[in-house]
Motif scaffolding. Sequence first.
Motif, PDB file in Angstrom:
ATOM      1  N   LEU A  86      -3.254  -8.896 -22.970  1.00 30.65           N
ATOM      2  CA  LEU A  86      -1.919  -8.547 -23.432  1.00 30.65           C
ATOM      3  C   LEU A  86      -1.763  -7.043 -23.572  1.00 30.65           C
ATOM      4  N   GLN A  87      -2.804  -6.406 -24.101  1.00 28.31           N
ATOM      5  CA  GLN A  87      -2.760  -4.950 -24.228  1.00 28.31           C
ATOM      6  C   GLN A  87      -2.670  -4.283 -22.860  1.00 28.31           C
ATOM      7  N   ASN A  88      -3.439  -4.805 -21.900  1.00 25.20           N
ATOM      8  CA  ASN A  88      -3.381  -4.249 -20.541  1.00 25.20           C
ATOM      9  C   ASN A  88      -1.993  -4.414 -19.936  1.00 25.20           C
ATOM     10  N   VAL A  89      -1.381  -5.604 -20.165  1.00 25.56           N
ATOM     11  CA  VAL A  89      -0.035  -5.836 -19.628  1.00 25.56           C
ATOM     12  C   VAL A  89       0.959  -4.842 -20.221  1.00 25.56           C
ATOM     13  N   GLU A  90       0.870  -4.628 -21.544  1.00 23.64           N
ATOM     14  CA  GLU A  90       1.782  -3.676 -22.183  1.00 23.64           C
ATOM     15  C   GLU A  90       1.571  -2.259 -21.663  1.00 23.64           C
ATOM     16  N   GLU A  91       0.312  -1.868 -21.520  1.00 25.45           N
ATOM     17  CA  GLU A  91       0.036  -0.526 -21.012  1.00 25.45           C
ATOM     18  C   GLU A  91       0.532  -0.363 -19.586  1.00 25.45           C
ATOM     19  N   ASN A  92       0.285  -1.371 -18.744  1.00 31.21           N
ATOM     20  CA  ASN A  92       0.747  -1.293 -17.353  1.00 31.21           C
ATOM     21  C   ASN A  92       2.262  -1.272 -17.281  1.00 31.21           C
ATOM     22  N   SER A  93       2.927  -2.066 -18.168  1.00 31.46           N
ATOM     23  CA  SER A  93       4.389  -2.072 -18.181  1.00 31.46           C
ATOM     24  C   SER A  93       4.937  -0.705 -18.551  1.00 31.46           C
ATOM     25  N   ALA A  94       4.342  -0.089 -19.577  1.00 33.91           N
ATOM     26  CA  ALA A  94       4.790   1.248 -19.960  1.00 33.91           C
ATOM     27  C   ALA A  94       4.545   2.261 -18.848  1.00 33.91           C
ATOM     28  N   ARG A  95       3.422   2.120 -18.185  1.00 34.89           N
ATOM     29  CA  ARG A  95       3.122   3.041 -17.078  1.00 34.89           C
ATOM     30  C   ARG A  95       4.127   2.880 -15.942  1.00 34.89           C
ATOM     31  N   VAL A  96       4.458   1.627 -15.615  1.00 33.16           N
ATOM     32  CA  VAL A  96       5.413   1.385 -14.528  1.00 33.16           C
ATOM     33  C   VAL A  96       6.792   1.911 -14.899  1.00 33.16           C
ATOM     34  N   PHE A 128      11.003  -2.827  -5.454  1.00 29.92           N
ATOM     35  CA  PHE A 128       9.659  -2.728  -5.988  1.00 29.92           C
ATOM     36  C   PHE A 128       8.690  -3.389  -5.009  1.00 29.92           C
ATOM     37  N   LEU A 129       7.466  -2.789  -4.829  1.00 27.87           N
ATOM     38  CA  LEU A 129       6.413  -3.430  -4.053  1.00 27.87           C
ATOM     39  C   LEU A 129       5.607  -4.327  -4.991  1.00 27.87           C
ATOM     40  N   PRO A 130       5.672  -5.637  -4.806  1.00 27.86           N
ATOM     41  CA  PRO A 130       4.903  -6.518  -5.705  1.00 27.86           C
ATOM     42  C   PRO A 130       3.415  -6.448  -5.392  1.00 27.86           C
ATOM     43  N   VAL A 131       2.602  -6.861  -6.333  1.00 28.67           N
ATOM     44  CA  VAL A 131       1.158  -6.930  -6.104  1.00 28.67           C
ATOM     45  C   VAL A 131       0.889  -7.979  -5.031  1.00 28.67           C
ATOM     46  N   LYS A 160       4.707  -6.788   2.064  1.00 34.44           N
ATOM     47  CA  LYS A 160       4.525  -5.540   2.810  1.00 34.44           C
ATOM     48  C   LYS A 160       3.064  -5.112   2.831  1.00 34.44           C
ATOM     49  N   ILE A 161       2.196  -5.962   3.368  1.00 35.08           N
ATOM     50  CA  ILE A 161       0.769  -5.654   3.431  1.00 35.08           C
ATOM     51  C   ILE A 161       0.555  -4.443   4.329  1.00 35.08           C
ATOM     52  N   HIS A 162      -0.148  -3.456   3.808  1.00 35.96           N
ATOM     53  CA  HIS A 162      -0.447  -2.258   4.596  1.00 35.96           C
ATOM     54  C   HIS A 162      -1.819  -2.357   5.258  1.00 35.96           C
ATOM     55  N   CYS A 195      -3.830  -5.018   0.403  1.00 36.79           N
ATOM     56  CA  CYS A 195      -3.338  -3.786  -0.218  1.00 36.79           C
ATOM     57  C   CYS A 195      -2.014  -3.394   0.435  1.00 36.79           C
ATOM     58  N   ASN A 196      -1.038  -2.974  -0.390  1.00 31.93           N
ATOM     59  CA  ASN A 196       0.142  -2.329   0.156  1.00 31.93           C
ATOM     60  C   ASN A 196       0.066  -0.836  -0.156  1.00 31.93           C
ATOM     61  N   LYS A 197       1.170  -0.122   0.041  1.00 34.36           N
ATOM     62  CA  LYS A 197       1.113   1.328  -0.134  1.00 34.36           C
ATOM     63  C   LYS A 197       1.040   1.739  -1.595  1.00 34.36           C
ATOM     64  N   ALA A 198       1.219   0.769  -2.504  1.00 34.95           N
ATOM     65  CA  ALA A 198       1.222   1.121  -3.916  1.00 34.95           C
ATOM     66  C   ALA A 198       0.029   0.584  -4.675  1.00 34.95           C
ATOM     67  N   VAL A 199      -0.419  -0.623  -4.361  1.00 30.84           N
ATOM     68  CA  VAL A 199      -1.411  -1.281  -5.208  1.00 30.84           C
ATOM     69  C   VAL A 199      -2.228  -2.251  -4.380  1.00 30.84           C
TER      70      VAL A 199
END
Length: 466
Positions: free
Chosen positions: A2-12, A130-133, A164-166, A219-223
């Motif tokens: 949950l903490q990781n999700v919150e941190e990733n959300s704030a980063r995004v 948005f480029l999804p995972v 959009k697989i790179h 992998c795509n161009k973002a993640v």
Amino acid sequence: MLQNVEENSARVQGELEAEFQSLYSLLDELKEGMLMKIKQDRASRAYELQNQLAACTKALESSEELLETANHTLTASEADGFSQAAKQIKDSVTMAPAFRLSLKAKVTDNMSHLMVDFTQERRLLQNLRFLPVPSTPEILPSECLVADNGVTLVWQMPEGEDSKIHHYSIEHRKTNFPGPPRAKEEQPWMVIEGIQGTEYTLTGQRFDMKYMTFRVRACNKAVSGDFSEPVTLETPAFWFRLDAGSCHQNLRVEEGSAEWDAMGGKVQDVKSREKEGRGRGASPCNSPARCVQSPKRTPSPRGGRDRFTAESYTVLGDTLIDDGECYWEVRYDRDSKAFALGVTYRSLGKFDQLGKTSASWCLHLNNWLQVTFTAKHGNKARTLDVAVPERIGVYCNYQEGFLSFYNATNKQMLHTFRARFTQPLLPAFMVWCGSFTVYTGLQVPTCVRSLQKRNSTTSSSTASLT
């Protein structure tokens, strides 16, 4: 998590703000450029129109003078004066600036309209997504292939995947365990990046372990997405080392290579004398010869009781062949005075040379005095009318009784022995005044296996030697 999700959300969210801020900056730059272009066009067209207005004013003034001259001419009573005045009017009309008014204007009525079209930019902004995972790929073990010292890995993405697989990334490592990867493995993961498509062939491998474990991610161009479930593939190959504990004392043996050393035996004699001298209280360095260091050797678990001696400059492999088929290759020093490779029973004696007993089979190259290339077994030799390759492949099928030698470069068969092996075999090598290197962990090449199947129903050309 949950903490990781919150941190990733704030980063995004922060990244999104930064992206939109950069878009605003780009739009501001685009706005400034368009405003400057509009001002330049307005100034240029206004200048052209002012020039045209000035020209029209001058033309009107000239026309008024011309009309006045024409009125005076009409009132003239003399015929000669009228003709002269008419001629002046004709010349004035021909050369009048008003004549230029019939030309097309540089600035037309349509050119007075300026337009800015943001259709393309608006469409680009609306298409921002948005480029999804990427989803997790799935390796297809039934379509993977292990052959010719290579592994072909095939995988697929979930149906309907559109992220959009790179490119794809593969990780692999060797293991001796057939099941799922263990938490503590001796071998690290090896990474291959930038793979295009859903299939990849890993070539030029040497399989010193029984299995290889693979996993892949998209992998795509973002993640990058998650790795697939690991898949372990069996990599059958014959792996062995040279047994330094059973080699001749004039051979310096490492894991996969051997070199003839003329001083090897003398060093051993010196060490024996040093040991005897120390037993009698003598100094180990009373003479220069006693200070010579012996070559580094792997200790023999048998205490050297099977070490070859005399002119049997032989070394054996450390792995028995008692089932199935196997293949290895050898590269030798072309300046070697003598070299041999083949197989032998464990019962080969200390003084026995390869090919001179019924317990060994080999190819023998003699560069001493006269060059000969022969196949030897049971103290019988047959000269081979083929070029000696720099790298020789050895194929052994224990159950069917085949021992074949190949040019490892073009897979041309050099010679084949047919025999009924009654004891386990060991790879065997001999070198005199030279060196060689063994390449193991190799699979039987497909072309070699095909040739062996084709020849399995025919008699060996060397049956008289077996």
